[in-house]
Design a protein around this motif. Sequence first.
Motif, mmCIF file in Angstrom:
data_model
loop_
_atom_site.group_PDB
_atom_site.id
_atom_site.type_symbol
_atom_site.label_atom_id
_atom_site.label_comp_id
_atom_site.label_asym_id
_atom_site.label_seq_id
_atom_site.Cartn_x
_atom_site.Cartn_y
_atom_site.Cartn_z
ATOM 1 N N LEU A 193 82.156 -8.489 25.437
ATOM 2 C CA LEU A 193 80.834 -8.883 24.775
ATOM 3 C C LEU A 193 80.672 -10.219 24.804
ATOM 4 N N HIS A 234 84.316 3.035 31.037
ATOM 5 C CA HIS A 234 84.429 3.460 29.782
ATOM 6 C C HIS A 234 85.828 3.885 29.059
ATOM 7 N N ASP A 271 76.385 -3.562 20.351
ATOM 8 C CA ASP A 271 77.792 -3.882 20.772
ATOM 9 C C ASP A 271 78.537 -2.498 21.076
ATOM 10 N N LEU A 272 78.525 -1.658 20.253
ATOM 11 C CA LEU A 272 78.957 -0.443 20.626
ATOM 12 C C LEU A 272 78.827 0.155 21.856
ATOM 13 N N PHE A 273 77.424 0.161 22.386
ATOM 14 C CA PHE A 273 76.985 0.743 23.470
ATOM 15 C C PHE A 273 77.475 0.103 24.585
ATOM 16 N N ALA A 274 77.434 -1.402 24.468
ATOM 17 C CA ALA A 274 77.979 -2.065 25.564
ATOM 18 C C ALA A 274 79.732 -2.184 25.826
ATOM 19 N N VAL A 275 80.460 -1.719 24.775
ATOM 20 C CA VAL A 275 81.587 -1.729 24.821
ATOM 21 C C VAL A 275 82.039 -0.443 25.418
ATOM 22 N N LEU A 276 81.230 0.671 25.126
ATOM 23 C CA LEU A 276 81.547 2.210 25.747
ATOM 24 C C LEU A 276 81.066 2.259 27.132
ATOM 25 N N GLY A 277 80.273 1.068 27.613
ATOM 26 C CA GLY A 277 80.001 1.068 29.004
ATOM 27 C C GLY A 277 78.675 1.789 29.620
ATOM 28 N N SER A 287 85.321 -1.843 30.720
ATOM 29 C CA SER A 287 84.034 -1.305 29.716
ATOM 30 C C SER A 287 83.234 -0.399 30.571
#
Lengths: 258, 249
Positions: A59, A81, B151-157, A78
């Motif tokens: 991030l 996934h 942030d969640l969507f970014a980390v999950l790719g 990331s």
Amino acid sequence: MTAAISIDRVSKRFPLAGSSEGVLALSDLSLGIGTGEFVAVLGPSGCGKSTLLRLVAALEQPTGGTVSVAGEPPGQVSANHALGVAFQDHALLPWLTVHDNIALPFKIAGRRADEAAITRLIDLVGLSRFTTARPRQLSGGMRQRASIARALVLEPEVLLLDEPFGALDAVTRRQMNVELQRIWSARQITTMLITHSVDEALFLADRVVVMSGRPGRILCEVAVPFARPRDPLVMRSQDFHRMVDDLTAALETQEGST
Amino acid sequence: MRAGTRNFLLGTLGIGLFLASWETIGQLKLAGISWPPLSAVLEMMADDNRWPLFRRALGATLEETALGYVWGTGAGLGLAALAHLLPPLRRGSDRLAAVLNSVPSIALGPIFLVLLSRESTPAAVSSIHVFFIVFVSVSSGLQRATAAHRDLFAVLGADRLKRFWRLELPAAMPALVSGLRLAWPAALIGAIIGEWFGAPRGLGILIINAMQNFQIVLLWCAVLLAVGSSLLIYGLLTLLERAAYARFG
């Protein structure tokens, strides 16, 4: 053994209006986390521990040094996934049921949802009676459990936990620690936990890293000797109390000096 | 719930007072002869012989409004989504919408009349009104996803399209439905204005004709039909909005 998470001489500087240097959040920080290891990062607020996690989660980008996860840059991991994450804000989607929230990582990865895995995880976090409930119908602790189940559902290479229980009351927080310990013992995924609770760090982690305040550096490291699976009673032992006192003292001297 | 009951009672009292003063002013001719008593208007509304005329006018106007509503919503939603997904388009589309909105629809009418036909001008003016409201509400709605969700969507790719379909669009639903609710009265006004440029029939035509022939009661009937149908649909859209907030908010 290659480290699952390797943070090598990393620094991070944030721009600040009216200052050409900006703010140095992390300075020359190195930390390795082995495969299957649970490391808790402990530090006063504002010491850059969340920044450290955000670097591993791709991030943020480091200003200097390198971060890698299983030998790859975090952005790559990331995009594959292979990261699991839970924040202090549960970040469940309010329009999805518990089941659909936990299935979300499959949808994002473009894979078919593994219903058996989802059901197993929902059972593991104790939400089997609430699969069709929406987040607003759940208590704070239940939301965090759903959020942790979602972090685990793709069987990620690393699990990143950023104060996941920080917004809960003390009693619920302790219960959640006991549950997370049980859940983690069933999986043993490489985990990085950011927390400011000494008890939480000691009860959950294999190793506790204490960070100093601005700019963030590693002050000391403590290996946690308690055998797994850990009984909550361990928190009442003499050894546990002594370690809590030592770590609290380390944190306090740090806070006093800045 | 007690506050709700009180609001309801106060609201009913307010409407009752409004209707009673309408009737009194009309009966006593306090505002001259162009203010008929409510009872006279309702009497004409209840007259079966008038209904073929009313039905034709109301039907034509509602059809134009609905058409403009659908086209305007499609265009507003489409452009807002496109500008969101392709950031270089963002500035230009904001300007385009602002310019379109700053042109009075009374000035747009003649252009549509030339470009299209007398029959399709009402729907076209109506769709311009709807377009702007839907574009603005969806554009802002698409920015509504929280930092934690991003942030969640970014980390999950998640890629940009996945983030759009699974996060930003659902998060924009309440804003979209609020826009749809506000767009309906605007769509109806657009259709009525559009009719003034020579549409064959509609409430706008009925209003103009009644006015020019000094059929005051008929004029009020036409206005009442426009307001009544608008309020009814506005009420239904308010229910839809509540449901959207409960689901997506």
